[in-house]
Scaffold this motif. Structure first.
Motif, PDB file in Angstrom:
ATOM      1  N   GLY A 235       0.904  -1.162  -0.045  1.00 14.67           N
ATOM      2  CA  GLY A 235      -0.038   0.093  -0.078  1.00 14.67           C
ATOM      3  C   GLY A 235       1.185   1.314  -0.134  1.00 14.67           C
ATOM      4  N   GLY A 236       0.475   2.184   0.659  1.00 15.13           N
ATOM      5  CA  GLY A 236       1.011   3.513   1.015  1.00 15.13           C
ATOM      6  C   GLY A 236       1.527   3.920   2.182  1.00 15.13           C
ATOM      7  N   GLY A 237       2.199   5.091   2.223  1.00 17.93           N
ATOM      8  CA  GLY A 237       2.672   5.153   3.648  1.00 17.93           C
ATOM      9  C   GLY A 237       2.199   4.999   4.921  1.00 17.93           C
ATOM     10  N   LYS A 238       0.772   4.913   5.067  1.00 16.34           N
ATOM     11  CA  LYS A 238       0.065   4.850   6.439  1.00 16.34           C
ATOM     12  C   LYS A 238       0.018   3.197   6.388  1.00 16.34           C
ATOM     13  CE  LYS A 238      -2.629   8.798   6.911  1.00 16.34           C
ATOM     14  NZ  LYS A 238      -4.017   9.653   7.198  1.00 16.34           N
TER      15      LYS A 238
ATOM     16  N   THR B 229       2.083   1.433   9.686  1.00 14.29           N
ATOM     17  CA  THR B 229       1.193   0.721  10.559  1.00 14.29           C
ATOM     18  C   THR B 229       2.269  -0.563  10.652  1.00 14.29           C
ATOM     19  OG1 THR B 229      -0.726   1.708   9.945  1.00 14.29           O
ATOM     20  CG2 THR B 229      -0.938  -0.210  11.255  1.00 14.29           C
ATOM     21  N   VAL B 230       2.422  -1.309   9.839  1.00 14.08           N
ATOM     22  CA  VAL B 230       3.098  -2.516   9.751  1.00 14.08           C
ATOM     23  C   VAL B 230       4.324  -2.550  10.379  1.00 14.08           C
ATOM     24  CG1 VAL B 230       3.200  -5.044   8.814  1.00 14.08           C
ATOM     25  CG2 VAL B 230       1.199  -3.315   8.108  1.00 14.08           C
ATOM     26  N   LYS B 231       5.135  -1.370  10.000  1.00 14.29           N
ATOM     27  CA  LYS B 231       6.567  -1.341  10.500  1.00 14.29           C
ATOM     28  C   LYS B 231       6.445  -1.189  11.989  1.00 14.29           C
ATOM     29  CE  LYS B 231       8.662   2.159   8.726  1.00 14.29           C
ATOM     30  NZ  LYS B 231       8.808   3.669   7.861  1.00 14.29           N
ATOM     31  N   SER B 232       5.493  -0.661  12.689  1.00 10.84           N
ATOM     32  CA  SER B 232       5.251  -0.834  14.022  1.00 10.84           C
ATOM     33  C   SER B 232       4.858  -2.383  14.551  1.00 10.84           C
ATOM     34  CB  SER B 232       4.242   0.279  14.477  1.00 10.84           C
ATOM     35  OG  SER B 232       4.912   1.765  14.504  1.00 10.84           O
ATOM     36  N   VAL B 233       3.986  -2.730  13.763  1.00 11.44           N
ATOM     37  CA  VAL B 233       3.511  -4.318  14.079  1.00 11.44           C
ATOM     38  C   VAL B 233       4.700  -5.239  14.082  1.00 11.44           C
ATOM     39  CG1 VAL B 233       2.078  -6.337  13.377  1.00 11.44           C
ATOM     40  CG2 VAL B 233       1.196  -3.707  13.452  1.00 11.44           C
TER      41      VAL B 233
ATOM     42  N   VAL C  82       8.599  -7.525   4.762  1.00 11.55           N
ATOM     43  CA  VAL C  82       8.804  -7.137   3.242  1.00 11.55           C
ATOM     44  C   VAL C  82       7.808  -6.097   2.930  1.00 11.55           C
ATOM     45  CG1 VAL C  82       8.872  -7.854   0.905  1.00 11.55           C
ATOM     46  CG2 VAL C  82       9.644  -9.496   3.263  1.00 11.55           C
ATOM     47  N   ALA C  83       8.201  -5.023   2.386  1.00 11.94           N
ATOM     48  CA  ALA C  83       7.280  -4.081   1.908  1.00 11.94           C
ATOM     49  C   ALA C  83       7.004  -3.871   0.277  1.00 11.94           C
ATOM     50  CB  ALA C  83       7.854  -2.533   2.496  1.00 11.94           C
ATOM     51  N   ILE C  84       6.173  -3.989  -0.196  1.00 10.76           N
ATOM     52  CA  ILE C  84       5.727  -3.959  -1.440  1.00 10.76           C
ATOM     53  C   ILE C  84       4.794  -2.725  -1.813  1.00 10.76           C
ATOM     54  CG2 ILE C  84       4.704  -5.076  -3.515  1.00 10.76           C
ATOM     55  CD1 ILE C  84       5.017  -7.697  -1.967  1.00 10.76           C
ATOM     56  N   PRO C  85       5.403  -1.438  -1.931  1.00 11.01           N
ATOM     57  CA  PRO C  85       4.591  -0.229  -2.202  1.00 11.01           C
ATOM     58  C   PRO C  85       3.897  -0.496  -3.522  1.00 11.01           C
ATOM     59  CG  PRO C  85       7.107   0.240  -1.661  1.00 11.01           C
ATOM     60  CD  PRO C  85       6.697  -1.049  -1.969  1.00 11.01           C
ATOM     61  N   THR C  86       2.552   0.156  -3.405  1.00  4.54           N
ATOM     62  CA  THR C  86       1.952   0.138  -4.596  1.00  4.54           C
ATOM     63  C   THR C  86       1.523   1.703  -5.238  1.00  4.54           C
ATOM     64  OG1 THR C  86      -0.188   0.395  -3.430  1.00  4.54           O
ATOM     65  CG2 THR C  86       0.546  -1.843  -4.355  1.00  4.54           C
ATOM     66  N   ILE C  87       2.185   2.738  -4.444  1.00  6.60           N
ATOM     67  CA  ILE C  87       2.504   3.996  -4.865  1.00  6.60           C
ATOM     68  C   ILE C  87       3.971   4.410  -4.426  1.00  6.60           C
ATOM     69  CG2 ILE C  87      -0.171   4.294  -4.625  1.00  6.60           C
ATOM     70  CD1 ILE C  87       0.071   5.671  -2.291  1.00  6.60           C
ATOM     71  N   ALA C  88       3.979   5.552  -5.190  1.00  7.54           N
ATOM     72  CA  ALA C  88       5.484   6.329  -4.662  1.00  7.54           C
ATOM     73  C   ALA C  88       4.956   7.512  -4.331  1.00  7.54           C
ATOM     74  CB  ALA C  88       6.260   6.343  -6.005  1.00  7.54           C
TER      75      ALA C  88
ATOM     76  N   THR D 221       5.576   8.476  -0.682  1.00  8.19           N
ATOM     77  CA  THR D 221       6.326   8.873   0.661  1.00  8.19           C
ATOM     78  C   THR D 221       7.656   7.865   0.440  1.00  8.19           C
ATOM     79  OG1 THR D 221       5.716   7.183   2.272  1.00  8.19           O
ATOM     80  CG2 THR D 221       4.367   9.227   1.853  1.00  8.19           C
ATOM     81  N   CYS D 222       8.586   8.252   1.396  1.00 11.27           N
ATOM     82  CA  CYS D 222       9.580   7.392   1.719  1.00 11.27           C
ATOM     83  C   CYS D 222       9.504   6.355   2.815  1.00 11.27           C
ATOM     84  CB  CYS D 222      10.892   8.217   1.843  1.00 11.27           C
ATOM     85  SG  CYS D 222      10.991   9.165   3.484  1.00 11.27           S
ATOM     86  N   ALA D 223       8.214   5.998   3.257  1.00 14.42           N
ATOM     87  CA  ALA D 223       7.900   5.386   4.561  1.00 14.42           C
ATOM     88  C   ALA D 223       8.524   3.816   4.464  1.00 14.42           C
ATOM     89  CB  ALA D 223       6.468   4.985   4.635  1.00 14.42           C
ATOM     90  N   ALA D 224       8.599   3.316   3.117  1.00 15.47           N
ATOM     91  CA  ALA D 224       9.430   1.938   2.881  1.00 15.47           C
ATOM     92  C   ALA D 224      10.831   1.971   3.188  1.00 15.47           C
ATOM     93  CB  ALA D 224       9.134   1.458   1.749  1.00 15.47           C
ATOM     94  N   ALA D 225      11.618   3.173   3.356  1.00 15.65           N
ATOM     95  CA  ALA D 225      13.108   3.198   3.525  1.00 15.65           C
ATOM     96  C   ALA D 225      13.415   3.906   4.844  1.00 15.65           C
ATOM     97  CB  ALA D 225      13.583   4.025   2.335  1.00 15.65           C
ATOM     98  N   THR D 226      12.617   4.002   5.630  1.00 11.23           N
ATOM     99  CA  THR D 226      12.806   4.773   7.048  1.00 11.23           C
ATOM    100  C   THR D 226      12.252   3.773   8.099  1.00 11.23           C
ATOM    101  OG1 THR D 226      10.708   5.757   7.400  1.00 11.23           O
ATOM    102  CG2 THR D 226      12.389   6.966   5.896  1.00 11.23           C
ATOM    103  N   PRO D 227      13.254   3.815   9.416  1.00 12.67           N
ATOM    104  CA  PRO D 227      12.673   2.885  10.661  1.00 12.67           C
ATOM    105  C   PRO D 227      11.845   3.691  11.372  1.00 12.67           C
ATOM    106  CG  PRO D 227      14.859   4.341  10.732  1.00 12.67           C
ATOM    107  CD  PRO D 227      14.381   4.640   9.470  1.00 12.67           C
ATOM    108  N   ILE D 228      11.263   4.801  11.131  1.00 12.93           N
ATOM    109  CA  ILE D 228      10.211   5.403  12.130  1.00 12.93           C
ATOM    110  C   ILE D 228       8.806   5.292  11.555  1.00 12.93           C
ATOM    111  CG2 ILE D 228      11.883   7.135  13.008  1.00 12.93           C
ATOM    112  CD1 ILE D 228      10.684   9.225  11.101  1.00 12.93           C
ATOM    113  N   SER D 229       7.790   5.510  12.250  1.00 14.78           N
ATOM    114  CA  SER D 229       6.377   5.492  11.756  1.00 14.78           C
ATOM    115  C   SER D 229       5.562   6.710  12.245  1.00 14.78           C
ATOM    116  CB  SER D 229       5.510   4.598  12.191  1.00 14.78           C
ATOM    117  OG  SER D 229       6.015   3.068  11.882  1.00 14.78           O
TER     118      SER D 229
END
Length: 368
Positions: free
Chosen positions: A92-95, A99-103, A112-118, A120-128
């Motif tokens: 999905g997207g950043g939200k 969410t799942v980075k925290s989970v 494993v992250a599979i973004p379906t949109i570009a 945000t940089c959420a998939a490449a950061t350690p914070i939520s």
């Protein structure tokens, strides 16, 4: 010193989803997919087939909840904590990703992250980034983890509505403006100076080929320009905060974004679109010349980013609303990263000036 620079592995290619199992098999035999309704619908059939081809079972497919909120994080942790799952897959997207980075952090599972949109940089950061269940910004959550693997299928990104890519450009532009401000409070080091250099290249790349990337999505064509912008938004921009750490954090632009989320009217405007307006407000806070602000707005017009409050659904704010915006915005963690103290009155003046300058360049058809 601790540095987390992006995901452990990033792979981007056209048609990558068809061979996703080749990479995910390294994390175990049982997987759970979490994401938005649309994103799971887009990838689930192809992903499940690829996983099965490599002996991986998709045990669960679950909606993340719609907001990156503590409620949804806690619910997912409770649902999955006793399940036999080796790896979490988020789409999905950043939200959804945040969410799942925290989970994944709480469950101590590979992600494993599979973004379906570009967007945000959420998939490449350690914070939520945490929001309320109603979408109002709450704060930055550090009990989160960077994905172990990011798989980006450029064809999926290309097929998404173009506004997502435009929003991604807006959010990523902020890396340059916010980094050059927040780093002024820090002692120069090899790491934060590298972050500044990367942020400068990110800005240069978006100015040079951002419009071409948007055109690629409009014409439904995967081009080099589109893939370069995808990499810039998702991966390269994330490395700025990775190298820079607390010296190179989000600042005024994101604080204004967060402040504006108190108004329900802007919830139909995407994160990066609001951040783009926040950049203009930050420039006004910094007493930037009107000519420089107008030059940036000229680029916004090329890629169709908003540059007035009206374009984001905000019309005729009352004096009480203006005061509330100023008071809340200065409490946002991001605002502390500005190299000078910001008062509510300064926020109000900056937002009004940015809106005023934007309105001088607004054509009758310029609506988001």
């Amino acid at each position: 010193m601790k540095v987390t620079v992006g995901p452990a592995q990033y792979i981007r290619d056209k048609g990558l989803l068809e061979v996703a199992g080749t990479y995910i098999k390294n994390f175990g035999k049982n997987a759970a997919l979490i994401g938005g309704h649309t994103s799971r619908e887009i990838i689930e059939v192809s992903l499940k087939k690829s996983l099965e081809d490599h002996g991986i079972f998709l045990e669960h497919s679950t909606w993340y909840g719609g907001e990156s909120s503590q409620t949804n994080i806690d619910r997912l942790v409770d649902e999955l904590k006793d399940e036999n799952i080796d790896v979490l897959i988020v789409t999905g997207g950043g939200k959804a990703i945040d969410t799942v980075k925290s989970v994944a952090y709480q469950l101590n599972k590979p992600l494993v992250a599979i973004p379906t949109i570009a967007a945000t940089c959420a998939a490449a950061t350690p914070i939520s980034i945490l929001y309320s269940d109603d979408g109002e910004f709450i704060g930055i959550e550090r009990k989160s983890k960077a994905p172990d693997l990011v798989l980006v299928d450029s064809e999926i990104i290309m097929k998404a509505p173009v506004r997502f890519l435009i929003a991604g450009i807006g959010d990523t532009l902020a890396k340059y403006f916010e980094t050059r401000s927040s780093v002024k409070k820090a002692t120069p080091t090899a790491l934060n100076q590298t972050a500044i250099a990367i942020a400068g290249q990110v800005y240069k790349t978006l100015l040079q080929i951002g419009e071409e990337a948007v055109t690629s999505v409009r014409t439904k064509t995967v081009t080099k320009e589109l893939e370069d912008v995808i990499d810039t938004i998702i991966l390269v921009s994330g490395s700025v905060s990775g190298y820079g750490g607390d010296d190179c954090r989000t600042a005024g632009a994101h604080a204004v974004y967060s402040g504006l989320t108190i108004f329900p009217e802007v919830h139909q405007t995407y994160h990066g679109e609001i951040v783009a307006f926040g950049i203009l407000a930050q420039l006004c806070l910094e007493n930037t010349s009107e000519d420089e602000i107008k030059a940036l707005i000229g680029y916004y017009q090329q890629v169709e980013l908003p540059y007035t409050l009206k374009q984001m659904g905000l019309i005729n704010l009352t004096e009480s609303q203006w005061n509330k915006l100023g008071e809340i915005t200065v409490t946002i963690e991001d605002m502390v990263n500005m190299p000078f103290e910001v008062t509510p009155e300064m926020v109000i003046e900056a937002v009004r000036r940015a809106d005023q300058i934007g309105n001088t360049m607004l054509s009758p058809s310029a609506v988001i």
